[in-house]
Write an enzyme that holds these catalytic residues in place. Sequence first.
Site, short mmCIF file in Angstrom:
data_model
loop_
_atom_site.label_atom_id
_atom_site.label_comp_id
_atom_site.label_asym_id
_atom_site.label_seq_id
_atom_site.Cartn_x
_atom_site.Cartn_y
_atom_site.Cartn_z
N LYS A 1 -2.03 -1.51 -3.99
CA LYS A 1 -2.93 -0.36 -3.92
C LYS A 1 -2.13 0.93 -3.96
O LYS A 1 -1.15 1.04 -3.23
CB LYS A 1 -3.68 -0.46 -2.58
CG LYS A 1 -4.57 0.70 -2.29
CD LYS A 1 -5.15 0.58 -0.92
CE LYS A 1 -5.86 1.87 -0.60
NZ LYS A 1 -6.24 1.96 0.77
N LYS B 1 0.86 -1.18 0.00
CA LYS B 1 0.00 0.00 0.00
C LYS B 1 0.90 1.22 0.00
O LYS B 1 1.67 1.45 0.93
CB LYS B 1 -0.88 -0.02 1.24
CG LYS B 1 -1.79 1.19 1.35
CD LYS B 1 -2.72 1.07 2.54
CE LYS B 1 -3.58 2.29 2.68
NZ LYS B 1 -4.48 2.18 3.83
C1 PBG Z 1 -7.49 2.97 5.57
C2 PBG Z 1 -7.68 2.94 4.12
C3 PBG Z 1 -7.46 3.96 3.16
C4 PBG Z 1 -7.95 3.46 1.96
C5 PBG Z 1 -8.40 2.17 2.19
N1 PBG Z 1 -8.20 1.87 3.52
C6 PBG Z 1 -6.96 5.33 3.30
C7 PBG Z 1 -5.60 5.68 3.66
O1 PBG Z 1 -4.71 4.86 3.86
O2 PBG Z 1 -5.41 6.89 3.81
C8 PBG Z 1 -7.99 4.21 0.67
C9 PBG Z 1 -9.01 3.77 -0.30
C10 PBG Z 1 -9.31 4.70 -1.41
O3 PBG Z 1 -8.66 5.75 -1.62
O4 PBG Z 1 -10.25 4.39 -2.13
N2 PBG Z 1 -6.21 2.96 6.04
#
Ligand code: PBG
Length: 313
Positions: free
Chosen positions: A238, A185
Amino acid sequence: MRRTEALRDLVRETELSPRQLIQPLFVVPGEGVREPVPSMPGVERYSINEAVERAGEIRESGVPAVLLFGVPAEKDEAGSGAYDDEGIVQMAVRALKKAHPDLLVITDVCLCEYTSHGHCGFVRDGEVDNDITIELIAKTAVSHAEAGADVVAPSDMMDGRIAAVRSQLDEEGHANVPIIAYAAKYASAFYGPFREAADSAPEFGDRRGYQMDPANALEAVREARLDLEEGADVVMVKPATPYLDVVRRVKDELGVPVAAYHVSGEYAALKAAAENGWLDERRAVLETLTSIRRAGADMIITYFAEAAAGWLR
Ligand code: PBG
């Protein structure tokens, strides 16, 4: 072999089907609530009763799964709403599974929507404390499983959290609940609209201390391998489209089920262009989702899931 539809069908290498799609859902407190998210046209936040109704329509469209995010009424330093048995996600899971037993309910496991400072973990001396956080993440995952979640998806990016979640789930009698790990991520600008939807923007600093540097790909493979060793069943990359090379590398090097998250900013960009008449929405979305599949993703989390399923019928 390109001259007619039938010929093209014969040689098509990549299949895009509703069964590979997962629809995110934001759940908010209250009754009869449907609130549009301004930066994500077409996406709304639902109270539990409305989410139950929407989930029925999503299932009808052929999309087998939802990914749940909760926006609690109150936040605190320790994010205690995340692991409250009567918390927003726990109550939503119970209601969804009761109304739609065959809908797959996946929960995002994180603290950022529940902490007053908006970080994904427990903050000590101005920094996220990894080891305290993974205890709270594991506790959150167990409470989701207890409520009936089919799959849990930790998204916090702390070190060692998959091992902590796996061992706690096993100890508490949830050995059958699989884990989709947000393994690679990235610290991405494309989460902007989500933070409005989930009310989870960090109050100070940013997430670069725990999310990945967009410049790194070898590290993504390493992260995914670690998560597998710790007990992940699916590894996720992601965002999706700016990281298709990473999806491919992870798939090729590890050969396990891979998920890709087509995130809020990717959705917002396509939607904005479509609303201006600059792109043909249907064609652009199906092409985008096909490219994510072609890169090696087995499943795609996307705010377009239900719409795409309708177009694919
Ligand atoms: C929670 C999380 C996030 C997203 C999914 N789970 C946000 C982040 O890390 O700031 C982002 C999903 C999206 O942008 O559609 N940690």
